[in-house]
Design a protein around this motif. Structure first.
Motif, short mmCIF file in Angstrom:
data_model
loop_
_atom_site.label_atom_id
_atom_site.label_comp_id
_atom_site.label_asym_id
_atom_site.label_seq_id
_atom_site.Cartn_x
_atom_site.Cartn_y
_atom_site.Cartn_z
N SER A 12 0.84 -1.20 0.00
CA SER A 12 0.00 0.00 0.00
C SER A 12 0.87 1.25 0.00
N HIS A 13 1.97 1.21 0.75
CA HIS A 13 2.87 2.36 0.80
C HIS A 13 3.43 2.67 -0.58
N THR A 14 3.89 1.64 -1.25
CA THR A 14 4.44 1.82 -2.60
C THR A 14 3.39 2.40 -3.54
N ALA A 16 0.80 4.22 -2.73
CA ALA A 16 0.50 5.62 -2.37
C ALA A 16 1.56 6.57 -2.93
N GLU A 17 2.81 6.12 -2.89
CA GLU A 17 3.88 6.99 -3.39
C GLU A 17 3.74 7.26 -4.88
N ASN A 18 3.00 6.38 -5.55
CA ASN A 18 2.92 6.50 -7.00
C ASN A 18 1.71 7.25 -7.52
N PHE A 21 -0.25 13.16 -7.84
CA PHE A 21 -0.02 14.35 -7.02
C PHE A 21 1.25 14.22 -6.19
N ILE A 22 1.44 13.03 -5.63
CA ILE A 22 2.60 12.82 -4.78
C ILE A 22 3.88 12.80 -5.59
N LYS A 23 3.82 12.19 -6.77
CA LYS A 23 4.99 12.19 -7.63
C LYS A 23 5.40 13.63 -7.94
N PHE A 25 4.56 16.28 -6.18
CA PHE A 25 4.99 16.90 -4.93
C PHE A 25 6.46 16.56 -4.67
N LEU A 26 6.80 15.29 -4.86
CA LEU A 26 8.18 14.86 -4.63
C LEU A 26 9.14 15.51 -5.60
N LYS A 27 8.66 15.83 -6.79
CA LYS A 27 9.51 16.52 -7.76
C LYS A 27 9.54 18.01 -7.48
N ALA A 120 -3.95 5.47 13.76
CA ALA A 120 -2.85 6.20 14.41
C ALA A 120 -1.53 5.77 13.80
N TYR A 121 -1.36 4.46 13.63
CA TYR A 121 -0.12 3.95 13.03
C TYR A 121 0.10 4.55 11.64
N THR A 122 -0.91 4.46 10.80
CA THR A 122 -0.75 4.90 9.41
C THR A 122 -0.35 6.36 9.31
N ILE A 125 2.98 7.31 12.47
CA ILE A 125 4.29 6.70 12.21
C ILE A 125 4.77 7.13 10.82
N GLY A 126 3.84 7.29 9.92
CA GLY A 126 4.18 7.83 8.60
C GLY A 126 4.73 9.25 8.71
N ASP A 127 4.06 10.08 9.51
CA ASP A 127 4.52 11.47 9.69
C ASP A 127 5.93 11.49 10.29
N LEU A 128 6.15 10.62 11.25
CA LEU A 128 7.47 10.59 11.89
C LEU A 128 8.54 10.07 10.95
N SER A 129 8.13 9.27 9.95
CA SER A 129 9.11 8.65 9.06
C SER A 129 9.45 9.52 7.85
N GLY A 130 8.43 9.94 7.14
CA GLY A 130 8.69 10.65 5.89
C GLY A 130 8.59 12.17 6.03
N ALA A 192 -6.87 2.43 5.57
CA ALA A 192 -6.44 3.82 5.83
C ALA A 192 -5.52 4.31 4.73
N PHE A 193 -4.58 3.46 4.30
CA PHE A 193 -3.71 3.84 3.18
C PHE A 193 -4.56 4.14 1.93
N LYS A 194 -5.55 3.30 1.70
CA LYS A 194 -6.40 3.49 0.52
C LYS A 194 -7.13 4.84 0.60
N MET A 195 -7.63 5.16 1.79
CA MET A 195 -8.34 6.44 1.92
C MET A 195 -7.38 7.62 1.75
N ASN A 196 -6.12 7.45 2.18
CA ASN A 196 -5.12 8.48 1.92
C ASN A 196 -4.90 8.65 0.42
N MET A 197 -4.81 7.51 -0.25
CA MET A 197 -4.63 7.56 -1.70
C MET A 197 -5.78 8.27 -2.38
N LEU A 199 -7.58 10.60 -1.16
CA LEU A 199 -7.39 12.04 -0.93
C LEU A 199 -6.40 12.61 -1.95
N PHE A 200 -5.29 11.88 -2.13
CA PHE A 200 -4.27 12.37 -3.06
C PHE A 200 -4.80 12.41 -4.49
N LYS A 201 -5.60 11.40 -4.83
CA LYS A 201 -6.13 11.34 -6.20
C LYS A 201 -7.05 12.52 -6.49
FE1 1FH Z 1 5.85 6.71 4.51
N1 1FH Z 1 7.82 6.37 4.85
N2 1FH Z 1 6.37 8.05 3.06
N3 1FH Z 1 3.91 7.20 4.24
N4 1FH Z 1 5.40 5.53 6.02
C1 1FH Z 1 8.35 5.51 5.79
C2 1FH Z 1 7.64 4.70 6.63
C3 1FH Z 1 6.26 4.77 6.79
C4 1FH Z 1 7.64 8.38 2.69
C5 1FH Z 1 8.79 7.91 3.24
C6 1FH Z 1 8.86 6.98 4.25
C7 1FH Z 1 3.39 7.98 3.27
C8 1FH Z 1 4.09 8.72 2.32
C9 1FH Z 1 5.50 8.76 2.23
C10 1FH Z 1 4.14 5.31 6.51
C11 1FH Z 1 2.98 5.91 6.07
C12 1FH Z 1 2.90 6.80 5.06
C13 1FH Z 1 9.79 5.60 5.77
C14 1FH Z 1 10.75 4.93 6.71
C15 1FH Z 1 10.11 6.51 4.82
C16 1FH Z 1 11.50 6.96 4.43
C17 1FH Z 1 10.97 3.49 6.47
C18 1FH Z 1 11.75 2.96 7.64
O1 1FH Z 1 11.75 3.56 8.73
O2 1FH Z 1 12.34 1.90 7.46
C19 1FH Z 1 7.61 9.32 1.60
C20 1FH Z 1 8.83 9.92 0.93
C21 1FH Z 1 6.30 9.54 1.31
C22 1FH Z 1 5.85 10.42 0.18
C23 1FH Z 1 5.86 9.93 -1.05
C24 1FH Z 1 1.88 8.02 3.35
C25 1FH Z 1 1.29 7.14 2.28
C26 1FH Z 1 1.63 7.56 4.74
C27 1FH Z 1 0.36 6.85 4.92
C28 1FH Z 1 -0.78 7.49 4.84
C29 1FH Z 1 4.18 4.40 7.60
C30 1FH Z 1 2.99 3.92 8.41
C31 1FH Z 1 5.52 4.06 7.78
C32 1FH Z 1 6.09 3.16 8.86
C33 1FH Z 1 6.41 1.78 8.41
C34 1FH Z 1 6.87 0.99 9.61
O3 1FH Z 1 6.03 0.34 10.24
O4 1FH Z 1 8.05 1.05 9.92
C35 1FH Z 1 3.33 9.69 1.59
C36 1FH Z 1 2.72 9.36 0.40
C37 1FH Z 1 3.21 10.94 2.13
C38 1FH Z 1 1.97 10.26 -0.21
C39 1FH Z 1 2.46 11.88 1.51
C40 1FH Z 1 1.84 11.54 0.35
#
Ligand code: 1FH
Length: 219
Positions: A12-14, A16-18, A21-23, A25-27, A120-122, A125-130, A192-197, A199-201
């Motif tokens: 789902s993460h892969t 969403a990245e594709n 809008f996100i592509k 945004f990333l560019k 909360a996880y989606t 944890i996503g916010d803290l990661s990316g 939750a990932f699907k609903m995020n997607m 939104l992006f669409k």
């Molecule tokens: Fe993410 N993500 N994410 N991500 N992400 C990572 C891990 C998680 C991006 C980068 C990273 C979204 C989007 C983007 C999660 C949710 C969501 C990690 C770290 C990176 C680097 C991997 C690690 O620690 O090993 C980038 C860049 C994004 C933009 C294209 C959106 C789809 C979030 C969901 C709604 C979650 C849950 C994790 C944690 C995984 C785990 O359990 O470790 C993103 C896409 C943002 C589209 C905005 C728009």
């Protein structure tokens, strides 16, 4: 459970990245108008999520993931004041996909609270990661002045994002949930990932319109 969530949402993460809008945004191609819609939708999503966690503070499972230091509602309020202006509350509205997302969060908060863990996880944890990557991209793409419009990405009460993520994962693993419940949470996280997607669409469509308008206006 934290491992199952990561493995179970990888695809789902892969996906969403594709989304277009996100592509873009990333560019670095994003305009303030589209971006304020993006953040505006998340205002409603996080409001619902954080309201749920507040109501369920005493819940035996959900209460264990009560971490207000993660909450994004007030930081998004700051960003909306910057992008939309002081009257943002009277103009910012949830898109159709946003309403579906918000309704789902409210419904499970009421009828199936353990599934809130997936939401909360989606998001958090996503916010803290990316988040830090996205912050840099947003600043560059919209030429934002230092410290303006990017409160969404700043966790002021979390000095070490990596350490906090570890703690959060450990806490999820210590919830003591049975496999059936874990599977339901993983499925909800994928939803939750699907609903995020979705939104992006929606934004992808808006973004195309904005670009067409810009091109037209500059002719
Ligand atoms: Fe993410 N993500 N994410 N991500 N992400 C990572 C891990 C998680 C991006 C980068 C990273 C979204 C989007 C983007 C999660 C949710 C969501 C990690 C770290 C990176 C680097 C991997 C690690 O620690 O090993 C980038 C860049 C994004 C933009 C294209 C959106 C789809 C979030 C969901 C709604 C979650 C849950 C994790 C944690 C995984 C785990 O359990 O470790 C993103 C896409 C943002 C589209 C905005 C728009």
């Amino acid at each position: 459970m934290s491992v199952q969530l990561r493995e179970g949402t990888k695809q789902s993460h892969t996906m969403a990245e594709n989304v277009g809008f996100i592509k873009c945004f990333l560019k670095g191609v994003v305009d303030k108008r589209t971006y304020s819609r993006y953040v505006g939708n998340f205002y409603f999503v996080y409001s619902a999520l954080e309201e749920g966690f507040t109501q369920l503070r005493q819940h035996p499972v959900v209460g264990k993931l009560y971490y207000p230091e993660l909450w994004r509602k007030s930081s998004i309020e700051q960003d909306l004041a910057y992008f939309v202006g002081p009257n943002w509350r009277s103009t910012v509205q949830p898109s159709p996909a946003c309403q579906v997302y918000v309704e789902r969060i409210r419904e499970i908060a009421k009828n199936d609270p353990v599934l809130l863990v997936a939401h909360a996880y989606t998001r958090y944890i996503g916010d803290l990661s990316g988040g830090q990557i996205l912050k840099k991209i947003a600043r560059r793409a919209m030429d934002l002045p230092e410290g303006e419009g990017t409160a969404f990405y700043d966790f002021e009460q979390i000095p070490h994002e990596g350490k906090f993520k570890q703690r959060y994962r450990a806490q999820m693993d210590a919830l003591g949930l049975d496999q059936v419940t874990i599977d339901r949470i993983v499925a909800e996280a994928n939803y939750a990932f699907k609903m995020n997607m979705d939104l992006f669409k929606e934004l992808e469509g808006n973004w195309l319109l904005s670009m067409a308008r810009l091109t037209w206006n500059s002719l």
